[in-house]
Design a protein around this motif. Structure first.
Motif, short mmCIF file in Angstrom:
data_model
loop_
_atom_site.label_atom_id
_atom_site.label_comp_id
_atom_site.label_asym_id
_atom_site.label_seq_id
_atom_site.Cartn_x
_atom_site.Cartn_y
_atom_site.Cartn_z
N LYS A 186 52.64 86.96 80.91
CA LYS A 186 51.64 87.48 79.98
C LYS A 186 50.76 88.48 80.72
CE LYS A 186 51.35 83.17 77.33
NZ LYS A 186 50.44 82.09 76.86
N PRO A 187 50.16 89.44 80.03
CA PRO A 187 49.27 90.39 80.69
C PRO A 187 48.11 89.66 81.38
CG PRO A 187 49.82 91.15 78.48
CD PRO A 187 50.35 89.76 78.58
N VAL A 188 47.82 90.04 82.60
CA VAL A 188 46.71 89.44 83.34
C VAL A 188 45.40 90.03 82.84
CG1 VAL A 188 45.65 89.16 85.61
CG2 VAL A 188 48.15 89.03 85.37
N ALA A 189 44.43 89.17 82.55
CA ALA A 189 43.12 89.64 82.11
C ALA A 189 42.40 90.33 83.28
CB ALA A 189 42.29 88.48 81.59
N LEU A 190 41.92 91.52 83.05
CA LEU A 190 41.35 92.33 84.14
C LEU A 190 39.87 92.63 83.97
CD1 LEU A 190 44.24 94.93 84.50
CD2 LEU A 190 43.92 92.81 85.80
N ALA A 191 39.30 92.33 82.79
CA ALA A 191 37.94 92.76 82.49
C ALA A 191 36.90 92.20 83.45
CB ALA A 191 37.57 92.39 81.05
N ASP A 192 37.13 90.99 83.99
CA ASP A 192 36.13 90.42 84.90
C ASP A 192 36.24 90.97 86.31
OD1 ASP A 192 38.42 89.17 85.84
OD2 ASP A 192 37.78 87.14 85.36
N VAL A 205 44.12 84.47 92.47
CA VAL A 205 45.46 84.13 92.98
C VAL A 205 46.48 85.15 92.49
CG1 VAL A 205 47.28 82.40 93.03
CG2 VAL A 205 44.89 81.67 93.17
N GLN A 206 46.36 85.55 91.24
CA GLN A 206 47.28 86.56 90.70
C GLN A 206 47.14 87.88 91.44
OE1 GLN A 206 45.95 86.19 86.62
NE2 GLN A 206 47.81 85.10 86.01
N GLY A 207 45.91 88.30 91.71
CA GLY A 207 45.69 89.55 92.43
C GLY A 207 46.23 89.51 93.84
N ARG A 240 49.50 91.79 95.56
CA ARG A 240 49.45 92.61 96.79
C ARG A 240 50.42 92.09 97.85
NH1 ARG A 240 50.06 95.72 99.87
NH2 ARG A 240 48.82 97.53 100.51
N GLN A 241 50.66 90.78 97.88
CA GLN A 241 51.68 90.24 98.79
C GLN A 241 53.04 90.85 98.45
OE1 GLN A 241 53.14 86.34 98.01
NE2 GLN A 241 53.94 85.99 100.08
N TYR A 242 53.35 90.90 97.16
CA TYR A 242 54.65 91.45 96.75
C TYR A 242 54.78 92.90 97.19
CZ TYR A 242 58.78 92.42 93.97
OH TYR A 242 60.06 92.77 93.58
N ARG A 243 53.73 93.70 96.98
CA ARG A 243 53.80 95.10 97.40
C ARG A 243 53.98 95.19 98.92
NH1 ARG A 243 53.36 100.27 96.45
NH2 ARG A 243 53.53 99.79 94.25
N ALA A 244 53.28 94.37 99.66
CA ALA A 244 53.38 94.42 101.12
C ALA A 244 54.80 94.15 101.58
CB ALA A 244 52.43 93.40 101.74
N ASN A 245 55.51 93.28 100.88
CA ASN A 245 56.85 92.88 101.30
C ASN A 245 57.97 93.73 100.72
OD1 ASN A 245 55.73 90.84 102.82
ND2 ASN A 245 56.09 89.25 101.31
N ASP A 291 51.65 96.60 90.07
CA ASP A 291 51.82 95.38 90.85
C ASP A 291 51.36 94.13 90.10
OD1 ASP A 291 52.81 96.95 92.88
OD2 ASP A 291 50.93 97.03 93.99
N ILE A 292 50.23 94.22 89.41
CA ILE A 292 49.68 93.01 88.77
C ILE A 292 50.55 92.58 87.60
CG2 ILE A 292 48.19 94.15 87.07
CD1 ILE A 292 47.31 91.06 89.25
#
Length: 512
Positions: free
Chosen positions: A406-412, A117-119, A123-128, A399-400
């Motif tokens: 808080k920082p979004v966890a990206l490792a997964d 959902v965060q990802g 990308r929605q924000y960048r698109a707009n 963007d993320i």
């Protein structure tokens, strides 16, 4: 005596009458309440477009107004989506739905859902806001299929009604598990003419391909490699000697991830001297079941072989149980490497994983869908010249950061892949919009996938997305990740299904 008679004849009688009237009134009120309850349908609504199905406590449906479906971890990002959607003007947007089991009680799935959902929001924000005012703008809605995707039909039926009117649904993303329910959901959506972009579906049979009857899901695109491509990338990376390898596989059928992964691994192990070691997971593979007992026995049998590499075809719960068992094996003096598919990405957050097992000459590596270090240059590990770029990943990082305080966890890799799936959906929607029009026709979006290649590719944060004529990514970068001794997910290197990175033109060959 007269006073006593007057009291009992008049006053007591009056009390009795009054009491009777009160009792009748109360009984009448209760009767009315019971009748009203019996004739008035129970209010099972949770929010606009969302309600609890009969016999369920889960809130199922579609919402883009900030509802978090009762999942506190989603509250923040659902609120961000609400604010972004509220800023849109009537007639200037198309809608993309994110279809996920938002209310799954499984801890690993909850983390995956949050990151996706965060990802998607990023990308929605960048698109707009960061796309040179390209149109249409994008409205994002969350669509919940419930635990195990059990309520997919209710939600899909709701989505099919949203292609017209003010919603103008033009694509569905998410569809993130290779299960029978998701296969049915994809078939229903694409059968209704809705474009679908899968995030982490990797099963080879939830895909289109060449040959008669293989365009089963018209309008389906995917941003993740198939299990077959993952297995090929692992084989190119590991250079495994089949004579010193064996396969451990789940016998439960109907799980498209496991079924196609074990087929792909078996193809890589032709000529192996040992038959596969078998286990049977519960009907719900997120449950513990009794498979840990089976793995204790399998580790004894593995010690009886001269195998050095074990290919594992199963879901993450059973993978964790197998690692724990192999970590306490009798032949502790021998080293083993476990190779598996992208379900390995769940292990980093799995508190039941015995991390001491990773110190017992046991190496666990998996084919990830994305990794935050894949496109970062490092000493002795330059970034490949094609197949992806540092610039695209850096844009994603910008963007993320908007998706959470808080920082979004990206490792997964889940947020990265969901971001790329949303980028692919936006690309198709805008490419399908005629000059001077505000938004595309539904039927025009599903025809865009064959043109997403070459200079029209999507430069994803996970790597280039060059789709073949069937909507599958061609020679997509596959990060090989190792589970470190502290449980962190360590990037090793990028592997390629074709054995090497794609050419600069990124055009799939004939028959691709």
């Amino acid at each position: 005596m007269l006073a006593w008679l007057r009291f009992h004849l008049l006053h007591t009688t009056r009390q009795r009458i009054t009491t009777a009237v009160v009792v009748l009134a109360v009984l009448g009120g209760l009767t009315g309440y019971v009748v009203n309850r019996a004739t008035t349908p129970e209010d099972r609504s949770c929010a606009k477009g969302v309600e609890r199905p009969e016999g369920s406590t889960e809130c199922i449906g579609v919402n883009g107004d900030g509802y978090d479906f009762g999942v506190s971890s989603l509250t923040e990002v659902a609120g961000l989506i609400r604010e972004e959607n509220r800023a849109l003007k009537p007639g200037e947007y198309a809608t993309v739905a994110l279809l996920l089991p938002l209310t799954s009680p499984d801890a690993g799935m909850q983390v995956k859902v949050l990151h996706e959902v965060q990802g998607a929001y990023a990308r929605q924000y960048r698109a707009n806001h960061e796309s040179n005012s390209e149109t249409p703008k994008i409205r994002l809605v969350l669509a919940n299929t419930g635990k195990g995707n059990a309520h997919w039909r209710t939600t899909v039926d709701r989505l099919k009604t949203m292609t017209g009117g003010e919603d103008r649904l033009r694509a569905v993303s998410g569809v993130a598990t290779s299960s029978t329910e998701i296969r049915q959901a994809v078939a229903a959506l694409t059968g209704a003419g809705v474009a679908v972009v899968g995030t982490t579906i990797t099963a080879d049979d939830i895909a289109n391909g060449p040959g008669a009857g293989n365009n089963r899901f018209p309008g389906l695109a995917r941003v993740s490699p198939t299990n077959g491509d993952e297995a090929k990338a692992l084989a190119h990376f590991g250079k495994v000697d089949a004579a010193k390898a064996l396969l451990v596989q789940d016998t439960r059928t109907g799980d498209h991830y496991t079924d196609t992964l074990k087929s792909a691994f078996a193809a890589s192990l032709k000529g192996a001297p040992y038959e596969p070691q078998l286990f049977t997971s519960p009907a719900d593979p997120t449950e513990e079941g009794t498979t840990a007992n089976t793995f204790r026995q399998i580790t004894h049998l593995i010690c009886d072989t001269n195998a050095e590499t074990v290919f594992f075809a199963g879901r993450h719960t059973q993978l964790r149980q197998f690692i724990n068992a192999l970590g306490s094996r009798g032949c502790a003096d021998r080293a083993f490497t476990i190779l598996t598919g992208d379900e390995g990405s769940y292990l980093g957050a799995d508190r039941k994983l015995n991390r001491a097992a990773l110190k017992a000459k046991l190496t666990v590596r998996y084919a990830s869908l994305a990794h935050p270090d894949a496109w970062k240059p490092a000493p002795g590990r330059p970034v490949p010249g094609t197949g992806g770029s540092t610039a695209a990943y850096d844009t994603f990082l910008t963007d993320i950061a908007r998706a959470s305080k808080k920082p979004v966890a990206l490792a997964d890799g889940q947020a990265i892949v969901a971001y790329d799936a949303m980028a692919t959906a936006v690309h198709a929607i805008r490419q399908a919009t005629p000059q001077g029009a505000q938004y595309p026709e539904l039927a025009d979006v599903v025809t865009q996938w064959p043109q997403v290649k070459g200079s029209l590719r999507v430069d994803g944060a996970s790597g280039w997305l060059c789709l073949d004529n069937f909507g599958n990514p061609f020679n997509k970068a596959v990060p090989i990740v190792e589970l470190a001794q502290d449980g962190s997910q360590k990037f090793v290197q990028i592997a390629w299904p074709e054995g090497k990175a794609p050419t600069k033109n990124c055009l799939p060959p004939q028959g691709g």
